[in-house]
Design a protein around this motif. Sequence first.
Motif, mmCIF file in Angstrom:
data_model
loop_
_atom_site.group_PDB
_atom_site.id
_atom_site.type_symbol
_atom_site.label_atom_id
_atom_site.label_comp_id
_atom_site.label_asym_id
_atom_site.label_seq_id
_atom_site.Cartn_x
_atom_site.Cartn_y
_atom_site.Cartn_z
ATOM 1 N N UNK A 43 0.831 -1.198 0.000
ATOM 2 C CA UNK A 43 0.000 0.000 0.000
ATOM 3 C C UNK A 43 0.871 1.255 0.000
ATOM 4 N N UNK A 44 1.958 1.222 0.769
ATOM 5 C CA UNK A 44 2.897 2.349 0.776
ATOM 6 C C UNK A 44 3.646 2.422 -0.553
ATOM 7 N N UNK A 45 3.846 1.282 -1.205
ATOM 8 C CA UNK A 45 4.538 1.260 -2.498
ATOM 9 C C UNK A 45 3.769 2.054 -3.540
ATOM 10 N N UNK A 46 2.450 2.016 -3.487
ATOM 11 C CA UNK A 46 1.620 2.791 -4.423
ATOM 12 C C UNK A 46 1.915 4.284 -4.240
ATOM 13 N N UNK A 47 2.020 4.715 -2.987
ATOM 14 C CA UNK A 47 2.319 6.122 -2.689
ATOM 15 C C UNK A 47 3.707 6.481 -3.207
ATOM 16 N N UNK A 48 4.685 5.642 -2.891
ATOM 17 C CA UNK A 48 6.078 5.921 -3.262
ATOM 18 C C UNK A 48 6.269 5.919 -4.776
ATOM 19 N N UNK A 49 5.665 4.965 -5.453
ATOM 20 C CA UNK A 49 5.809 4.930 -6.923
ATOM 21 C C UNK A 49 5.192 6.161 -7.563
ATOM 22 N N UNK A 50 4.106 6.656 -7.000
ATOM 23 C CA UNK A 50 3.486 7.874 -7.519
ATOM 24 C C UNK A 50 4.352 9.105 -7.310
ATOM 25 N N UNK A 51 5.107 9.127 -6.219
ATOM 26 C CA UNK A 51 5.974 10.263 -5.916
ATOM 27 C C UNK A 51 7.296 10.221 -6.677
ATOM 28 N N UNK A 52 7.729 9.043 -7.057
ATOM 29 C CA UNK A 52 9.059 8.869 -7.656
ATOM 30 C C UNK A 52 9.254 9.681 -8.931
ATOM 31 N N UNK A 53 8.194 9.950 -9.650
ATOM 32 C CA UNK A 53 8.328 10.626 -10.942
ATOM 33 C C UNK A 53 8.177 12.133 -10.832
ATOM 34 N N UNK A 54 7.963 12.622 -9.635
ATOM 35 C CA UNK A 54 7.884 14.069 -9.430
ATOM 36 C C UNK A 54 9.300 14.629 -9.275
#
Length: 183
Positions: A43-54
């Motif tokens: 669940x945290x991976x979804x958050x982190x993957x979304x932030x990685x491209x910013x």
Amino acid sequence: MQQRQPTLASSCARAATAAEARFRIDYPDTANRAARVIALDEQAAVIVRGLAWQPWRGGHFLVFDETVSAAANGEGAGGPAEAALRAADGTRVLLSDELAAADSVVMIATPAATAEAAEVIGDACAERMIMSAGLVVAADGDGGEPGTATTGGVVAALRPNAMVLVVLADAGDVPELLAALRV
């Protein structure tokens, strides 16, 4: 004997004078950071993957994959545990390689996180004297029913493994906190 003056509301007004303004730093902090942001569960991976491209200032965004033997790090059976991580693009990296150039680590967790992930990362950070922080994104309606993962459970798991621990009510607050940490 020197007499002390209390801090008054007018003290702020004095700090705004032209005489005090010459001490201000008026340019943005452009130093890059070597932070590692690691999701401890899916669940945290979804958050982190979304932030990685910013756009960030040098942060690496990773997901905890599994604990591997200490021998994978060349330490032998008595050495510290090693972890396999996944980068945002899916490549597999070792925790020890990522921490070699890191100056801080932010672990992001939800109630689904395991104590094992926090312990391996926290111990590795402590051994290298790297500042570690934990961000726990609370579950909606976390009632703490027996047999279910709870926010309190993940906080208890992260507490001994993070120097700073923050519980967030909303995953939308994660980017602001990472920006405040200058990731």
